[in-house]
Design a protein around this motif. Sequence first.
Motif, short mmCIF file in Angstrom:
data_model
loop_
_atom_site.label_atom_id
_atom_site.label_comp_id
_atom_site.label_asym_id
_atom_site.label_seq_id
_atom_site.Cartn_x
_atom_site.Cartn_y
_atom_site.Cartn_z
N GLY A 101 0.81 -1.21 0.00
CA GLY A 101 0.00 0.00 0.00
C GLY A 101 0.84 1.26 0.00
N ASP A 102 0.20 2.36 0.40
CA ASP A 102 0.85 3.67 0.32
C ASP A 102 0.16 4.60 1.31
OD1 ASP A 102 1.55 6.36 -0.51
OD2 ASP A 102 2.24 5.49 -2.40
N PRO A 103 0.91 5.30 2.16
CA PRO A 103 0.26 6.18 3.13
C PRO A 103 -0.48 7.35 2.49
CG PRO A 103 2.64 6.49 3.17
CD PRO A 103 2.37 5.29 2.32
N THR A 104 -0.11 7.74 1.27
CA THR A 104 -0.82 8.85 0.62
C THR A 104 -2.24 8.44 0.25
OG1 THR A 104 -0.05 8.28 -1.61
CG2 THR A 104 1.34 9.75 -0.30
N LEU A 105 -2.50 7.14 0.19
CA LEU A 105 -3.85 6.62 -0.08
C LEU A 105 -4.57 6.21 1.19
CD1 LEU A 105 -2.95 4.34 -3.14
CD2 LEU A 105 -3.78 6.72 -3.18
N ARG A 106 -3.90 6.36 2.34
CA ARG A 106 -4.42 5.91 3.63
C ARG A 106 -4.75 4.41 3.60
NH1 ARG A 106 -2.50 10.01 6.26
NH2 ARG A 106 -3.71 11.92 6.31
N GLN A 107 -3.93 3.64 2.90
CA GLN A 107 -4.16 2.21 2.78
C GLN A 107 -2.83 1.47 2.88
OE1 GLN A 107 -6.09 1.67 -1.00
NE2 GLN A 107 -8.08 2.35 -0.27
N GLY A 108 -2.80 0.40 3.66
CA GLY A 108 -1.64 -0.45 3.71
C GLY A 108 -0.87 -0.35 5.02
N LEU A 109 0.33 -0.88 4.99
CA LEU A 109 1.16 -0.93 6.20
C LEU A 109 2.62 -1.11 5.82
CD1 LEU A 109 2.02 -4.15 6.49
CD2 LEU A 109 -0.23 -4.36 7.49
N ALA A 110 3.48 -0.99 6.82
CA ALA A 110 4.91 -1.26 6.65
C ALA A 110 5.41 -2.00 7.87
CB ALA A 110 5.69 0.04 6.45
N VAL A 111 6.39 -2.88 7.66
CA VAL A 111 7.06 -3.61 8.73
C VAL A 111 8.51 -3.13 8.77
CG1 VAL A 111 7.81 -5.85 9.59
CG2 VAL A 111 5.55 -5.61 8.51
N HIS A 112 8.96 -2.71 9.93
CA HIS A 112 10.32 -2.21 10.11
C HIS A 112 10.99 -2.95 11.27
CE1 HIS A 112 8.73 1.42 8.02
NE2 HIS A 112 7.77 1.41 8.93
N ILE A 113 12.31 -2.86 11.31
CA ILE A 113 13.05 -3.15 12.53
C ILE A 113 13.76 -1.87 12.95
CG2 ILE A 113 13.31 -5.60 11.99
CD1 ILE A 113 16.40 -3.51 11.86
N TYR A 114 14.15 -1.78 14.20
CA TYR A 114 14.97 -0.65 14.62
C TYR A 114 16.13 -1.18 15.44
CZ TYR A 114 13.26 -0.95 19.42
OH TYR A 114 12.99 -1.38 20.69
N SER A 115 17.25 -0.48 15.36
CA SER A 115 18.40 -0.76 16.20
C SER A 115 19.04 0.58 16.53
CB SER A 115 19.39 -1.68 15.49
OG SER A 115 20.43 -2.09 16.36
N ALA A 116 19.14 0.91 17.81
CA ALA A 116 19.61 2.23 18.23
C ALA A 116 20.59 2.09 19.38
CB ALA A 116 18.43 3.10 18.65
N ASN A 117 21.53 3.04 19.46
CA ASN A 117 22.48 3.03 20.57
C ASN A 117 22.60 4.40 21.24
OD1 ASN A 117 23.91 4.53 18.71
ND2 ASN A 117 25.58 3.06 18.46
N ALA A 118 21.69 5.33 20.90
CA ALA A 118 21.74 6.66 21.49
C ALA A 118 20.32 7.15 21.76
CB ALA A 118 22.45 7.64 20.56
N SER A 119 20.15 7.83 22.86
CA SER A 119 18.86 8.43 23.19
C SER A 119 18.61 9.66 22.32
CB SER A 119 18.82 8.83 24.67
OG SER A 119 18.90 7.70 25.51
N MET A 120 17.35 9.96 22.11
CA MET A 120 16.97 11.20 21.46
C MET A 120 17.01 12.30 22.52
SD MET A 120 13.76 9.61 19.28
CE MET A 120 13.21 11.17 18.56
N THR A 121 17.89 13.25 22.36
CA THR A 121 18.03 14.31 23.36
C THR A 121 17.05 15.44 23.03
OG1 THR A 121 19.96 15.12 22.14
CG2 THR A 121 20.36 13.68 24.02
N ARG A 122 17.50 16.45 22.31
CA ARG A 122 16.57 17.53 21.93
C ARG A 122 16.02 17.29 20.53
NH1 ARG A 122 16.68 21.72 25.67
NH2 ARG A 122 15.91 23.30 24.22
N ARG A 123 15.51 16.09 20.34
CA ARG A 123 14.86 15.70 19.09
C ARG A 123 13.58 14.97 19.41
NH1 ARG A 123 17.95 12.13 14.64
NH2 ARG A 123 18.60 14.20 13.89
#
Length: 508
Positions: free
Chosen positions: A155-177
């Motif tokens: 799908g596509d978010p511009t059509l408001r239809q569908g989905l996405a599957v992601h993974i995440y890997s992080a080693n730092a906190s979001m400070t002023r973000r």
Amino acid sequence: MAASRAAAAAAAAAPAAFTTTPSPADPHRYQTGFGNRFASEAVPGVLPVGRNVPQRVKYGLYSEQLNGAAVVSPRDAIQHVWMYRMRPSVAHGRVSPVPGLNPHIESCFSRANDKVEFVASQEAWDPFPLLEKAHDDDGAGVDFVSGIRTVGGQGDPTLRQGLAVHIYSANASMTRRAFCNNDGDLLVLPQHGRLHVQTELGWLMVRPGELLVVQAGLRFRVLLPDGPSRGYIQEVFGAHYRLPELGPVGSNGMALPRDFEHPMASFDLDDGEGEGAPPWDIVYKLAGGLHSCRQAHTPFDVVAWHGNLAPYKYALDRFVNLANANHDQADPTIYCVLTAGGGGGGGPSLTDVLIFTKKWLTAEDTFRPPYYHRNMSTEVMGLIRGRYGGSSHGLGGGGLSYEASYMPHGEAYATWREATTRALRPETVCDDATAFMFHIGAPLYLTRWALRGEGAATRHGDGEEAATTTHKWDDVRAHFLDHLDDVDADLRAAGLPSLVRRSPEKLN
């Protein structure tokens, strides 16, 4: 980073009878329930009574509404929240694209995008890389936004239809973000390391074994109290997660509404605000692209709020498992925690989120492992902890598997042999395991990064195994052929023609 302190009133507020109790692993209190209309004040008396937009809000706060549904919607489909904040969220600098911030996010899943493709084969990945801790004193490293990698979607978010599957890997906190996903709701499943999540509506501490949902349009940031973290994300475009219907189950069972936890209002004051203070960076995702703006003040300045569009978390080990007690197996959708899309029109859901935790098996004369099957749905499965079967490929914590729509799959032959010959007795399975499945109602594109990208996890079948002529299914036997004489006798006894015998070479 300028010093930031939470409002003392929020910490000192007397706990209400309907809130949870803090623990050493989670210092926050939560309001409980699913689909409720909540109300929370960090300072007593801020919420207006009998109206949403009074001429003057107490302490000169600003009224602001976030709508998560079309303005004209059935009453039970309306999701929104009213916030009373120090500054309106529109008070920010120019918004500009930042394509270099994270080029690994995909949101357009069609043949027009050469970064995605359909794959009919089974796929499985070893645990995705866990980034080492950032050593810089200023906290430089890969934060949650930069660490997202798209595995697949439709799908596509511009059509408001569908989905996405992601993974995440992080080693730092979001400070002023802060991050705001305008494309859809995010369901996050940490697998390694807790996530300390600050949202506009309050704080949540999310541990491995819990899920988090942050709705589209809400700004949030992710801190890493345990260091490097890794996990899974499912993003739905144009839909909200909801509880599945219970049908014949009745009023109780599966995920109980009272076990979903929503934050209490909490706000920050920037002590270092003004000239020379580091700005806040607000990152928005829109149509898959990242955009950013700067502002001098914190986005987490909501003193009170009320509504039903609020982030929440859920502890997966609270799921009430259902199973066939005497014989046979039920469809695995009895393990559904949340669903999204579909439903009312009789069509398939967009996705079902299934959870596999400790449960008893008592069925007699029953093949107990997952049976061989082919589904209209696409199956994407991950492992939070422990060891889980249910597939011909082993799955490690932090790994992922994919089964394409209508393609056959199931347990390895050795598992079938053991399950069909062993003595059955009541037993528990998944004693130390927590696994999940995204049961997706349409074919899924996989990304070029997941299949061949630099930094992706190793796929099962890559390397030496892929170069050999042998296959893991080569040892499967057609046991029917060992019983042809018995089959002939049964056919004759029933007055039916005997088998047409073929040469042993052709039978094998």
